[in-house]
Design a protein around this motif. Structure first.
Motif, PDB file in Angstrom:
ATOM      1  N   LEU A  80       0.784  -1.208  -0.070  1.00  0.00           N
ATOM      2  CA  LEU A  80       0.108   0.064  -0.085  1.00  0.00           C
ATOM      3  C   LEU A  80       0.911   1.111  -0.132  1.00  0.00           C
ATOM      4  CD1 LEU A  80      -2.716   1.108  -0.088  1.00  0.00           C
ATOM      5  CD2 LEU A  80      -2.820   1.027   2.662  1.00  0.00           C
ATOM      6  N   LEU A  81       2.030   1.282   0.642  1.00  0.00           N
ATOM      7  CA  LEU A  81       2.727   2.446   0.726  1.00  0.00           C
ATOM      8  C   LEU A  81       3.487   2.659  -0.790  1.00  0.00           C
ATOM      9  CD1 LEU A  81       4.753   1.731   4.124  1.00  0.00           C
ATOM     10  CD2 LEU A  81       3.400   3.767   3.484  1.00  0.00           C
ATOM     11  N   VAL A  82       3.808   1.508  -1.303  1.00  0.00           N
ATOM     12  CA  VAL A  82       4.179   1.699  -2.965  1.00  0.00           C
ATOM     13  C   VAL A  82       3.095   2.162  -3.805  1.00  0.00           C
ATOM     14  CG1 VAL A  82       4.623   0.413  -4.872  1.00  0.00           C
ATOM     15  CG2 VAL A  82       5.715  -0.188  -2.617  1.00  0.00           C
ATOM     16  N   ALA A  83       1.923   1.863  -3.367  1.00  0.00           N
ATOM     17  CA  ALA A  83       0.859   2.369  -4.132  1.00  0.00           C
ATOM     18  C   ALA A  83       0.461   4.143  -3.830  1.00  0.00           C
ATOM     19  CB  ALA A  83      -0.626   1.727  -3.848  1.00  0.00           C
ATOM     20  N   VAL A  84       0.956   4.282  -2.746  1.00  0.00           N
ATOM     21  CA  VAL A  84       0.744   5.965  -2.300  1.00  0.00           C
ATOM     22  C   VAL A  84       1.947   6.578  -2.996  1.00  0.00           C
ATOM     23  CG1 VAL A  84       1.095   7.326  -0.532  1.00  0.00           C
ATOM     24  CG2 VAL A  84      -0.311   5.398  -0.221  1.00  0.00           C
ATOM     25  N   TYR A  85       3.271   5.929  -3.188  1.00  0.00           N
ATOM     26  CA  TYR A  85       4.346   6.366  -3.780  1.00  0.00           C
ATOM     27  C   TYR A  85       4.138   6.659  -5.252  1.00  0.00           C
ATOM     28  CZ  TYR A  85       8.954   6.474  -6.250  1.00  0.00           C
ATOM     29  OH  TYR A  85       9.894   6.687  -7.201  1.00  0.00           O
ATOM     30  N   PHE A  86       3.508   5.683  -5.815  1.00  0.00           N
ATOM     31  CA  PHE A  86       3.043   5.840  -7.520  1.00  0.00           C
ATOM     32  C   PHE A  86       2.175   6.858  -7.576  1.00  0.00           C
ATOM     33  CE2 PHE A  86       4.378   1.030  -8.522  1.00  0.00           C
ATOM     34  CZ  PHE A  86       5.354   1.449  -8.817  1.00  0.00           C
ATOM     35  N   THR A  87       1.327   6.931  -6.682  1.00  0.00           N
ATOM     36  CA  THR A  87       0.280   8.064  -6.790  1.00  0.00           C
ATOM     37  C   THR A  87       0.643   9.424  -6.611  1.00  0.00           C
ATOM     38  OG1 THR A  87      -1.531   6.612  -5.887  1.00  0.00           O
ATOM     39  CG2 THR A  87      -1.999   8.874  -5.752  1.00  0.00           C
ATOM     40  N   THR A  88       1.721   9.555  -5.812  1.00  0.00           N
ATOM     41  CA  THR A  88       2.219  10.883  -5.621  1.00  0.00           C
ATOM     42  C   THR A  88       3.122  11.203  -6.874  1.00  0.00           C
ATOM     43  OG1 THR A  88       2.695  10.311  -3.246  1.00  0.00           O
ATOM     44  CG2 THR A  88       3.938  12.165  -4.199  1.00  0.00           C
ATOM     45  N   LEU A  89       3.787  10.162  -7.348  1.00  0.00           N
ATOM     46  CA  LEU A  89       4.428  10.405  -8.728  1.00  0.00           C
ATOM     47  C   LEU A  89       3.454  10.718  -9.877  1.00  0.00           C
ATOM     48  CD1 LEU A  89       7.406   7.872  -9.266  1.00  0.00           C
ATOM     49  CD2 LEU A  89       7.566  10.226  -8.928  1.00  0.00           C
ATOM     50  N   TYR A  90       2.458  10.159  -9.911  1.00  0.00           N
ATOM     51  CA  TYR A  90       1.284  10.432 -10.929  1.00  0.00           C
ATOM     52  C   TYR A  90       0.842  11.674 -10.814  1.00  0.00           C
ATOM     53  CZ  TYR A  90      -2.696   9.575 -13.718  1.00  0.00           C
ATOM     54  OH  TYR A  90      -3.569   9.731 -15.019  1.00  0.00           O
ATOM     55  N   ALA A  91       0.705  12.067  -9.738  1.00  0.00           N
ATOM     56  CA  ALA A  91       0.177  13.609  -9.184  1.00  0.00           C
ATOM     57  C   ALA A  91       1.167  14.855  -9.840  1.00  0.00           C
ATOM     58  CB  ALA A  91       0.016  13.614  -7.696  1.00  0.00           C
ATOM     59  N   LEU A  92       2.489  14.356  -9.691  1.00  0.00           N
ATOM     60  CA  LEU A  92       3.563  15.377 -10.248  1.00  0.00           C
ATOM     61  C   LEU A  92       3.507  15.328 -11.838  1.00  0.00           C
ATOM     62  CD1 LEU A  92       6.370  14.429  -7.668  1.00  0.00           C
ATOM     63  CD2 LEU A  92       5.043  16.534  -7.823  1.00  0.00           C
ATOM     64  N   PHE A  93       3.408  14.052 -12.398  1.00  0.00           N
ATOM     65  CA  PHE A  93       3.311  13.647 -13.766  1.00  0.00           C
ATOM     66  C   PHE A  93       2.029  14.784 -14.252  1.00  0.00           C
ATOM     67  CE2 PHE A  93       1.446  11.584 -17.516  1.00  0.00           C
ATOM     68  CZ  PHE A  93       2.554  11.120 -18.045  1.00  0.00           C
ATOM     69  N   ALA A  94       0.904  14.565 -13.717  1.00  0.00           N
ATOM     70  CA  ALA A  94      -0.257  15.251 -14.272  1.00  0.00           C
ATOM     71  C   ALA A  94      -0.432  16.809 -13.916  1.00  0.00           C
ATOM     72  CB  ALA A  94      -1.670  14.713 -13.242  1.00  0.00           C
ATOM     73  N   ALA A  95       0.476  17.210 -13.198  1.00  0.00           N
ATOM     74  CA  ALA A  95       0.523  18.441 -12.945  1.00  0.00           C
ATOM     75  C   ALA A  95       1.159  19.099 -14.121  1.00  0.00           C
ATOM     76  CB  ALA A  95       1.282  19.021 -11.783  1.00  0.00           C
ATOM     77  N   VAL A  96       2.310  18.565 -14.658  1.00  0.00           N
ATOM     78  CA  VAL A  96       2.925  18.919 -16.056  1.00  0.00           C
ATOM     79  C   VAL A  96       2.132  18.632 -17.217  1.00  0.00           C
ATOM     80  CG1 VAL A  96       5.132  18.957 -17.137  1.00  0.00           C
ATOM     81  CG2 VAL A  96       5.052  18.937 -14.729  1.00  0.00           C
ATOM     82  N   PHE A  97       1.825  17.334 -17.229  1.00  0.00           N
ATOM     83  CA  PHE A  97       0.966  16.739 -18.393  1.00  0.00           C
ATOM     84  C   PHE A  97      -0.223  17.584 -18.703  1.00  0.00           C
ATOM     85  CE2 PHE A  97      -2.075  13.812 -20.350  1.00  0.00           C
ATOM     86  CZ  PHE A  97      -1.235  13.220 -21.306  1.00  0.00           C
ATOM     87  N   GLU A  98      -0.914  18.052 -17.781  1.00  0.00           N
ATOM     88  CA  GLU A  98      -2.468  18.526 -17.835  1.00  0.00           C
ATOM     89  C   GLU A  98      -2.189  19.890 -18.280  1.00  0.00           C
ATOM     90  OE1 GLU A  98      -5.062  16.972 -18.337  1.00  0.00           O
ATOM     91  OE2 GLU A  98      -4.513  15.138 -17.569  1.00  0.00           O
TER      92      GLU A  98
END
Length: 519
Positions: free
Chosen positions: A277-295
């Motif tokens: 679950l901690l890895v899932a949270v880490y992946f989600t955090t990276l995805y949030a950073l990805f989305a901030a630029v991508f969007e």
């Protein structure tokens, strides 16, 4: 007991469960409606409603971020009360209504329509993705490939919709574009409903506790009460969009809720589940950073294309199709690649894929920044850079987004899987919120100095774009100043994203160990 719903259809199509085909087409049409409207929204506000760039970015950021916070709530409701199927139907009805109400040109309908789509997406989005996950057993090597194919469905809708909706909007009026988006949503609902009627999904996604579901209060069973609450919540979200300058309070509330509920889950689960679950949270955090630029796609990149790119054969709204078209071209080759590499035991683990995803995203935005190297006397850049930049960031997206969908269903404790899928989509909530902040950095007014024109940031801007901060000073046209405000932001955030990608690659062995056997 109805035996039709206790036997899963074991038929396969192209080596995958038949249910994937129905979910593929249901999601395709739902995303057709979503991306068709999204492609028009910022241009509709700036050109038709005559909102300022700043106000338009604020509305867009609030709408797009809220669209991805409601899946957390929809995930909990589906897990505990009404199941995936009923959630998907409820979400689809709300979203269709939202698209149709956008055809009525009144402020109350404009903001109300966005509220309907926000609430509807909360019920639809996490549950259809979770339904895909139920088609595969844990450890099934087809899972990553299956989610990549599902992701192809998302982007077929995303590729076709801006082309058709923008064409209709330009030819006949904005509201015809919104109308077509609503029709797309209805088709998606019908495809999903047909799959349930044919018992393609077996007993997957049904109401968790039928007896509790049927218990009536004031003449309404649990499903009826949730339908009523869903409709009544729409004005709240409409008001948040209208007064989007206060949205940061919602960000704090959502963050406290997320931290609290995830902490609760971490306490309840086993050590192995906790690590995953901690890895899932880490992946989600990276995805949030990805989305901030991508969007920036759909907001500042759409206006950049409209004002500072020599477009050939398409208009600015239709550039929203470019990313999805590249995904349509690349998704199947990527799905084949993952399957091939798995057979060869050479498939990179998910932590490495996430790092590469961030790296390619950054490179794509560096290309957008480099477009200024070919600027003409009208402050317009070659269309090639826009298309090529989208290609590179799309490769990054395919390394990260469909893989994330796949891994979240594996990394999540079974009891909380739909909520954690909602948490994954909350990355888009944070991403779009901060994407709005980044987009506003491109709205530098005449005579103002860009924050990326001085110091180390100024050097990065000059090396990548070929333009210096002097562009913002006297003697240059407003068009050149606007160009510099776009490309300097893209260049600097491209470099920042590349650095994050490198860090993610360096720590990937640690993340892999925490995944406890999941690749």
């Amino acid at each position: 007991m109805n035996l039709d719903h206790t036997v899963v259809d074991k038929q396969e199509v192209f080596g995958h469960p038949k249910g994937l085909l129905y979910l593929f087409f249901a999601e395709l049409w739902e995303r057709f409606s979503f991306y068709g409207m999204k492609a028009l929204l910022v241009l509709y506000m700036t050109k038709h409603l005559l909102y300022s760039d700043d106000k338009s970015f604020g509305v867009m950021a609030a709408y797009m971020s809220l669209v991805y916070v409601t899946p957390m709530i929809g995930g909990i409701i589906a897990d505990r009360y009404i199941g995936y199927r009923k959630s998907i139907i409820l979400g689809g009805v709300l979203m269709a209504a939202g698209h149709f109400f956008l055809t009525i040109e009144q402020p109350v309908f404009f903001y109300g329509s966005l509220g309907l789509i926000i609430v509807g997406n909360g019920f639809f989005k996490p549950n259809i993705s979770t339904m895909v996950g139920t088609l595969y057993e844990e450890g099934d090597r087809r899972r990553d490939s299956g989610f990549t194919i599902f992701y192809l469905g998302i982007n077929l809708g995303g590729a076709i919709a801006p082309l058709l909706c923008a064409w209709l909007a330009e030819l006949y009026g904005w509201h015809y574009g919104f109308l077509l988006a609503g029709i797309g949503m209805l088709i998606g609902l019908l495809v999903f409903k047909r799959g349930t009627q044919l018992t393609i999904f077996g007993d997957k996604g049904l109401v968790p506790d039928k007896k509790k579901y049927e218990k009536k209060i004031y003449g309404l069973n649990k499903g009826g009460r949730i339908w009523l609450i869903a409709w009544l919540s729409v004005p709240l979200f409409a008001l948040i969009i209208r007064f989007n300058e206060f949205e940061h309070y919602l960000v704090w509330i959502a963050s406290l809720f997320l931290i609290g509920y995830i902490t609760y889950i971490l306490i309840k689960v086993s050590l192995k589940e906790r690590k995953r679950l901690l890895v899932a949270v880490y992946f989600t955090t990276l995805y949030a950073l990805f989305a901030a630029v991508f969007e920036q796609a759909g907001s500042s990149l759409t206006l950049f294309a409209d004002r500072n790119v020599n477009l050939i054969g398409i208009n600015a709204a239709q550039t929203n199709s470019v990313n999805s078209i590249w995904i349509v071209v690349l998704a199947v080759p990527f799905a084949i690649l993952w399957t091939f590499l798995s057979k060869k035991k050479a498939n990179p683990n998910s932590a490495i894929k996430f790092g590469l995803g961030m790296l390619f995203l950054g490179l794509g935005f560096v290309v957008f920044g480099m477009s200024a190297q070919g600027v003409d006397e009208y402050a317009r850049t070659p269309m090639f850079y826009l298309i090529f930049g989208y290609l590179i960031l799309t490769i990054g997206e395919l390394f990260l987004s469909p893989i994330g969908l796949s891994k979240i269903t594996e990394l999540s404790p079974v009891k909380y899987v739909t909520f954690i899928m909602g948490v994954w989509f909350s990355a888009n909530f944070y991403g779009h919120f901060f994407a709005g902040k980044i987009a506003k950095l491109t709205t530098v007014k005449e005579g103002e100095t860009s924050i990326f024109s001085k110091g180390f940031s100024g050097k990065i801007s000059e090396v990548i774009t070929g333009l210096s901060g002097a562009v913002t000073e006297n003697g240059h046209t407003e068009a050149f100043q606007q160009l510099y405000s776009y490309v300097s932001v893209y260049a600097n955030f491209g470099v920042i994203t590349i650095v994050i990608g490198i860090i993610a690659l360096v720590i990937s062995p640690i993340i892999k160990k925490l995944m406890v056997g999941i690749h």
